[in-house]
Every structure is written in structure tokens, then in C-alpha cells.
Design an enzyme around this catalytic site. Sequence first.
Site, PDB file in Angstrom:
ATOM      1  N   ASP A 167       8.074  -4.766   5.094  1.00 38.98           N
ATOM      2  CA  ASP A 167       7.584  -6.077   4.661  1.00 38.98           C
ATOM      3  C   ASP A 167       6.793  -6.768   5.776  1.00 38.98           C
ATOM      4  O   ASP A 167       6.627  -6.221   6.872  1.00 38.98           O
ATOM      5  CB  ASP A 167       8.808  -6.911   4.231  1.00 38.98           C
ATOM      6  CG  ASP A 167       8.504  -7.842   3.078  1.00 38.98           C
ATOM      7  OD1 ASP A 167       7.328  -8.156   2.853  1.00 38.98           O
ATOM      8  OD2 ASP A 167       9.471  -8.278   2.411  1.00 38.98           O
ATOM      9  N   ASP A 222       4.153 -11.439  -4.595  1.00 42.63           N
ATOM     10  CA  ASP A 222       5.320 -11.048  -5.407  1.00 42.63           C
ATOM     11  C   ASP A 222       5.123 -11.384  -6.882  1.00 42.63           C
ATOM     12  O   ASP A 222       4.605 -12.437  -7.244  1.00 42.63           O
ATOM     13  CB  ASP A 222       6.568 -11.780  -4.906  1.00 42.63           C
ATOM     14  CG  ASP A 222       7.083 -11.195  -3.605  1.00 42.63           C
ATOM     15  OD1 ASP A 222       6.370 -10.387  -2.983  1.00 42.63           O
ATOM     16  OD2 ASP A 222       8.210 -11.555  -3.214  1.00 42.63           O
TER      17      ASP A 222
HETATM   18  C1  GLA Z   1       9.034 -10.090   0.096  1.00 44.84           C
HETATM   19  C2  GLA Z   1       8.613  -8.867  -0.686  1.00 44.84           C
HETATM   20  C3  GLA Z   1       9.566  -8.672  -1.842  1.00 44.84           C
HETATM   21  C4  GLA Z   1      10.989  -8.515  -1.327  1.00 44.84           C
HETATM   22  C5  GLA Z   1      11.373  -9.708  -0.478  1.00 44.84           C
HETATM   23  C6  GLA Z   1      12.690  -9.507   0.265  1.00 44.84           C
HETATM   24  O1  GLA Z   1       8.876 -11.260  -0.657  1.00 44.84           O
HETATM   25  O2  GLA Z   1       7.293  -8.989  -1.137  1.00 44.84           O
HETATM   26  O3  GLA Z   1       9.189  -7.537  -2.606  1.00 44.84           O
HETATM   27  O4  GLA Z   1      11.079  -7.331  -0.587  1.00 44.84           O
HETATM   28  O5  GLA Z   1      10.384  -9.988   0.523  1.00 44.84           O
HETATM   29  O6  GLA Z   1      13.049 -10.591   1.042  1.00 44.84           O
END
Ligand code: GLA
Length: 420
Positions: A167, A222
Site C-alpha cells: 500500500d 478505493d
Molecule cells: C488502502 C487500500 C485498501 C486497503 C486499506 C487498508 O485504503 O487502498 O485496499 O488495503 O488501505 O488499510
Amino acid sequence: MKSIYNHITLTGLIGLLSINVVLAQNEAPVQTQRSANAKITNLAPTPPMGWNSWNTFQTRIDEKLLRDMVDTYVSSGMRDAGYKYFTLDDGWMSMDRDQNGQLVADPKKFPSGMKAFADYVHSKGLKFGIYNCAGDKTCAGYPGTRGHEYEDARLYASWGVDLLKYDWCNTDSLNAREAYITMARALQATGRPILFSLCEWGNHQPWLWANGVGEIYRATGDITANFDKDKHMGTWTALSVLTIVDKQPAIRQYNGPNHWNDPDMLEVGNGMSFAEDKAHFTMWCMLSAPLVAGNDLRKMSAPTQSILTNKDVIAINQDALGIAAYRNSSENGLETWVKPLSNGSWAVCFLNRSDNAQNVAYNWAKNPLNDSFFKRTADFNAEVYRLRDVWGKTGAGTTKSVFTTAIPAHDVVLLLLKRR
Ligand code: GLA
């Protein structure tokens, strides 16, 4: 157009292991080698398929829940439908590294330890994925990997990790390309084939440089389980299915075997209507996207299961050419998307984005298919194709006749075209 190539060769700890990254600015990146180590090439010739804990559980994960999920993964037919990876997202760690600087699986959540859990996943014929972050901390505040790349990679390899999702939170002024290349080197130095899933949300145009660094790279922010409405979360915005879909045509040319644009994990079974789930899944298949389910498999309804395990739709996603669909037409919320397939076949998806049912009358003779980037064409005056309604599981005539159908709001009709 003038293009500038930067050729970077990074040699890892072991002489055998190296990553050759050819960066092309202003044009599509050249297909590059993931590694000189034969074991670590070709980890994702078709879009990876799996399940990930984040969309339903966020950090509320533990060994008992996840063992049940693994069991249901198998008993529900997900594994047999082609899903392979079982990935723990954020929240698996203790809040601190141990006295040696090593990450620790939270002993309350994972009393048997992570190696034992990984063994359990493997014992079911699945591959095991895990999450961390390029920054000082993960997005949920657990210890990040910055400055610990090699030791974390070695730990994952010792547990038998097969996929790392990496990430981009708390990265300050880190250079994304360099940070991801550093972790790719660390993974390769372990000698274990570990699929590398980049997750920097498309902020630094990974489609221009991630080919050869990892196998999949998030291209957008997301997702949220809503068909057409983004969700404002304060400092950031979670994206609807259609918002994500609309970002894909501009980057489809970068998609291909071992370097997949990732429009984020699936929200099928997480609250949208059956039609919307079907449309969402179909579009991910049309886009040659990684298929990572994110629903509670233990509570999966029969309709959700029928979407996620539809082998004919999955076969379109897994087609060996790995060409993402292009948007062929758009009128009053009714769109056609076209995906070239192997052996001269095509998938054509009619997507009804609107809130009303729409009628389709598609005249093939007047609408030849032309993927100008990947150089594939179909002229229906020259050649006749058989049509199959993939979700309907029926024949739908040939391209000699006008194809007519009605599509409910937020739904799709998916056709497979095969030469007669
Ligand atoms: C980010 C990523 C998500 C998830 C969260 C976890 O937002 O894009 O897919 O992995 O972190 O905290």
C-alpha cells in the site's frame, strides 16, 4: 512523437536476481522481464483471482474467522471456479515490531502464528497473500515496511507467502517508483515466487512504470459498494463502480499479461442489487481486471455465488490475449464495450448505466468492430459470427440479424461472438 527511454537495471543481492525496468515516457511501456530468475517470471499470465479480507472485515480479522473463510472458499466452489489467492489485508499485525525489528502477527488474532495459518491455506490448495505498506505505517496505523524491506520480505518468504499487496499510506516524500522497485528487489532476493500487487491508487501513473516491477497495480482509489455514487469519507472519496469504469479506457493500452491495471477488489455480494453486482462483475471481466472477491463467503447467497463462479464469464476475463475492453459507443446511458478474445472471438457487453430499462437494436452489419490500438477488426459483412448470451446461457442468433433485447436499469447483456 519523441520518446525518452530511461533504462534502469537494478541488481539484487544475489547476482542471478535482477529486475530490468524499461521506462518509456509518452508511450506504452515495453514488456519487460520480472526477473532473471525463471521461477519468478510469468506469475500472472492471466488476471489473478482470489479473495481479500478488506472490503467486508477491514481490520476485524482473526484466525478462527479466516479459517472458516478458507473452508467456505473451497466448499462454495470458488476455488474450483479458478480463485486461487487468499489474502489478509491490513490489521494482521501487532502494533509494534519485536526487539529484533521483526513484524509480529497479532498473537490475539493469530494464536497459532502466521506460518500455521499459511500452512492451512496451502493445505486447501490455495495460495496465501499478505498486506503491508511502503510507508512508515499502514493505512490503518500498523507498522509499515519503509526501511525494513529485505527483512520483511524474508519473513514473508519464511511463512510461505505467495502474494504481497503493498500500500501507499504514510509515505511522505517517498518516490513511488523507487519504493516499489526496492520492495520488488527484496521479494526477488528471497528466491520465492511472490506475486507483487502494487497499491498506490494510480497516483503516480503506475501503468507507465509498473510493468516489470509487479504483476498488478491499483489504478484508482478505493472502491465502495455503490453502482454510481461516490462516497465522501472526509479526507478522501471512495469510488463507485461506474466512476472506476470511466477511468479505464484511458489506460487500457497498458494492460496485459503480467502487468494488469487493477480497478480494485470486487464488491459483489456487499449490498448492491443483483443486476448491479452482475454488471460490476461483467465489467471487471471485460476489463481483464484481477478478480478479487471481498464478500463474506460464509454468508454468500446463491445469486451472489452464481455471479462470482460463472465459468463462462470468468473465461472472458481469463482469456489468454489479456486485452482489456474498449468503449465502443455511448448514448443515453447505454454503452457497448468490446473485448477482443483469442481465436478471433469477441465479447460484446451492453451496459445500461441509466435508471430506466433500455432497448437495444444492434445492427452488426453497420457496426464493424475495430480495436485500433491492438489491431483487431471484425467486419460482419465479410464474416458471420455466432452469438451467445453468456449470462442467459442461450444462443442469440448470428451477426446476420439485428440483435434486439431489453436491458433493465443498471444491468448488462453480455454476448460472446464466435466465427461460424
Ligand atoms: C488502502 C487500500 C485498501 C486497503 C486499506 C487498508 O485504503 O487502498 O485496499 O488495503 O488501505 O488499510
